[in-house]
Design a protein around this motif. Structure first.
Motif, PDB file in Angstrom:
ATOM      1  N   LEU A 152     -11.456  11.686   6.532  1.00 16.36           N
ATOM      2  CA  LEU A 152     -11.204  11.197   5.177  1.00 16.36           C
ATOM      3  C   LEU A 152      -9.777  10.675   5.084  1.00 16.36           C
ATOM      4  O   LEU A 152      -8.891  11.114   5.820  1.00 16.36           O
ATOM      5  CB  LEU A 152     -11.402  12.312   4.157  1.00 16.36           C
ATOM      6  CG  LEU A 152     -12.831  12.756   3.883  1.00 16.36           C
ATOM      7  CD1 LEU A 152     -12.826  13.923   2.915  1.00 16.36           C
ATOM      8  CD2 LEU A 152     -13.649  11.621   3.308  1.00 16.36           C
ATOM      9  N   GLU A 153      -9.578   9.776   4.178  1.00 17.78           N
ATOM     10  CA  GLU A 153      -8.235   9.259   3.932  1.00 17.78           C
ATOM     11  C   GLU A 153      -7.328  10.405   3.477  1.00 17.78           C
ATOM     12  O   GLU A 153      -7.753  11.281   2.714  1.00 17.78           O
ATOM     13  CB  GLU A 153      -8.275   8.173   2.859  1.00 17.78           C
ATOM     14  CG  GLU A 153      -9.106   6.966   3.238  1.00 17.78           C
ATOM     15  CD  GLU A 153      -8.470   6.144   4.331  1.00 17.78           C
ATOM     16  OE1 GLU A 153      -7.246   6.164   4.479  1.00 17.78           O
ATOM     17  OE2 GLU A 153      -9.225   5.473   5.045  1.00 17.78           O
TER      18      GLU A 153
ATOM     19  N   GLY B  29     -16.110  21.642   9.779  1.00 19.96           N
ATOM     20  CA  GLY B  29     -17.445  21.314  10.243  1.00 19.96           C
ATOM     21  C   GLY B  29     -17.394  20.569  11.560  1.00 19.96           C
ATOM     22  O   GLY B  29     -16.394  20.568  12.264  1.00 19.96           O
ATOM     23  N   SER B  30     -18.491  19.927  11.902  1.00 27.34           N
ATOM     24  CA  SER B  30     -18.587  19.176  13.150  1.00 27.34           C
ATOM     25  C   SER B  30     -18.723  17.691  12.843  1.00 27.34           C
ATOM     26  O   SER B  30     -18.828  17.293  11.689  1.00 27.34           O
ATOM     27  CB  SER B  30     -19.794  19.656  13.949  1.00 27.34           C
ATOM     28  OG  SER B  30     -20.981  19.376  13.234  1.00 27.34           O
ATOM     29  N   GLU B  31     -18.753  16.892  13.890  1.00 23.69           N
ATOM     30  CA  GLU B  31     -18.906  15.444  13.718  1.00 23.69           C
ATOM     31  C   GLU B  31     -20.256  15.118  13.084  1.00 23.69           C
ATOM     32  O   GLU B  31     -20.383  14.201  12.290  1.00 23.69           O
ATOM     33  CB  GLU B  31     -18.762  14.747  15.079  1.00 23.69           C
ATOM     34  CG  GLU B  31     -18.669  13.247  14.992  1.00 23.69           C
ATOM     35  CD  GLU B  31     -17.365  12.765  14.350  1.00 23.69           C
ATOM     36  OE1 GLU B  31     -17.397  11.720  13.678  1.00 23.69           O
ATOM     37  OE2 GLU B  31     -16.339  13.423  14.522  1.00 23.69           O
ATOM     38  N   GLU B  32     -21.278  15.904  13.442  1.00 20.74           N
ATOM     39  CA  GLU B  32     -22.623  15.683  12.899  1.00 20.74           C
ATOM     40  C   GLU B  32     -22.773  16.218  11.478  1.00 20.74           C
ATOM     41  O   GLU B  32     -23.554  15.699  10.691  1.00 20.74           O
ATOM     42  CB  GLU B  32     -23.685  16.359  13.784  1.00 20.74           C
ATOM     43  CG  GLU B  32     -23.759  15.850  15.201  1.00 20.74           C
ATOM     44  CD  GLU B  32     -22.694  16.496  16.087  1.00 20.74           C
ATOM     45  OE1 GLU B  32     -22.372  17.683  15.886  1.00 20.74           O
ATOM     46  OE2 GLU B  32     -22.183  15.803  16.979  1.00 20.74           O
ATOM     47  N   ARG B  33     -22.052  17.298  11.166  1.00 18.78           N
ATOM     48  CA  ARG B  33     -22.146  17.924   9.838  1.00 18.78           C
ATOM     49  C   ARG B  33     -20.745  18.173   9.283  1.00 18.78           C
ATOM     50  O   ARG B  33     -20.279  19.308   9.237  1.00 18.78           O
ATOM     51  CB  ARG B  33     -22.910  19.240   9.937  1.00 18.78           C
ATOM     52  CG  ARG B  33     -24.343  19.041  10.403  1.00 18.78           C
ATOM     53  CD  ARG B  33     -25.115  20.305  10.336  1.00 18.78           C
ATOM     54  NE  ARG B  33     -25.377  20.568   8.913  1.00 18.78           N
ATOM     55  CZ  ARG B  33     -25.853  21.712   8.455  1.00 18.78           C
ATOM     56  NH1 ARG B  33     -26.115  22.693   9.261  1.00 18.78           N
ATOM     57  NH2 ARG B  33     -26.080  21.870   7.166  1.00 18.78           N
TER      58      ARG B  33
ATOM     59  N   TYR C 265     -18.022  22.492   1.413  1.00 19.24           N
ATOM     60  CA  TYR C 265     -18.767  21.433   0.733  1.00 19.24           C
ATOM     61  C   TYR C 265     -19.185  20.366   1.738  1.00 19.24           C
ATOM     62  O   TYR C 265     -18.371  19.917   2.538  1.00 19.24           O
ATOM     63  CB  TYR C 265     -17.902  20.806  -0.368  1.00 19.24           C
ATOM     64  CG  TYR C 265     -17.515  21.802  -1.427  1.00 19.24           C
ATOM     65  CD1 TYR C 265     -18.361  22.058  -2.493  1.00 19.24           C
ATOM     66  CD2 TYR C 265     -16.320  22.503  -1.346  1.00 19.24           C
ATOM     67  CE1 TYR C 265     -18.024  22.985  -3.458  1.00 19.24           C
ATOM     68  CE2 TYR C 265     -15.972  23.432  -2.307  1.00 19.24           C
ATOM     69  CZ  TYR C 265     -16.831  23.669  -3.363  1.00 19.24           C
ATOM     70  OH  TYR C 265     -16.501  24.602  -4.311  1.00 19.24           O
ATOM     71  N   PRO C 266     -20.440  19.936   1.703  1.00 16.60           N
ATOM     72  CA  PRO C 266     -20.897  18.923   2.669  1.00 16.60           C
ATOM     73  C   PRO C 266     -20.312  17.553   2.363  1.00 16.60           C
ATOM     74  O   PRO C 266     -19.957  17.241   1.223  1.00 16.60           O
ATOM     75  CB  PRO C 266     -22.412  18.920   2.473  1.00 16.60           C
ATOM     76  CG  PRO C 266     -22.625  19.370   1.071  1.00 16.60           C
ATOM     77  CD  PRO C 266     -21.515  20.344   0.788  1.00 16.60           C
ATOM     78  N   VAL C 267     -20.211  16.746   3.411  1.00 18.02           N
ATOM     79  CA  VAL C 267     -19.815  15.339   3.278  1.00 18.02           C
ATOM     80  C   VAL C 267     -20.998  14.526   3.788  1.00 18.02           C
ATOM     81  O   VAL C 267     -21.366  14.628   4.951  1.00 18.02           O
ATOM     82  CB  VAL C 267     -18.541  15.021   4.085  1.00 18.02           C
ATOM     83  CG1 VAL C 267     -18.183  13.548   3.972  1.00 18.02           C
ATOM     84  CG2 VAL C 267     -17.386  15.889   3.619  1.00 18.02           C
ATOM     85  N   ARG C 268     -21.620  13.765   2.904  1.00 15.80           N
ATOM     86  CA  ARG C 268     -22.800  12.983   3.258  1.00 15.80           C
ATOM     87  C   ARG C 268     -22.480  11.492   3.176  1.00 15.80           C
ATOM     88  O   ARG C 268     -22.026  11.019   2.134  1.00 15.80           O
ATOM     89  CB  ARG C 268     -23.956  13.318   2.323  1.00 15.80           C
ATOM     90  CG  ARG C 268     -24.407  14.756   2.454  1.00 15.80           C
ATOM     91  CD  ARG C 268     -25.647  15.049   1.646  1.00 15.80           C
ATOM     92  NE  ARG C 268     -25.927  16.472   1.704  1.00 15.80           N
ATOM     93  CZ  ARG C 268     -26.085  17.241   0.640  1.00 15.80           C
ATOM     94  NH1 ARG C 268     -26.014  16.722  -0.573  1.00 15.80           N
ATOM     95  NH2 ARG C 268     -26.331  18.521   0.785  1.00 15.80           N
TER      96      ARG C 268
END
Length: 60
Positions: free
Chosen positions: A3-4, A24-28, A42-45
């Motif tokens: 993220l910026e 998290g990981s690159e996938e999640r 918190y997820p990043v989608r």
């Protein structure tokens, strides 16, 4: 996923208002609360942080 930096400076945990860090990981990818009592992740989608407490993963 990266993220910026200006986003990480202004985003806070909706639960406790503590700062968030990337985790998290690159996938999640996740944004993790730095609060000692909270710790929600918190997820990043699709590059968009989902800052909803109901969507967050609770700490183990």
């Amino acid at each position: 996923m990266k993220l910026e930096s200006f986003l990480l400076e202004i985003l806070v945990c909706p639960q406790c208002r503590a700062a968030l860090t990337e985790g998290g990981s690159e996938e999640r990818p996740e944004l993790v609360c730095t609060g000692t009592d909270c710790g929600l992740a918190y997820p990043v989608r699709d590059g968009i942080p989902v800052l909803l407490v109901d969507e967050a993963r609770r700490p183990a």
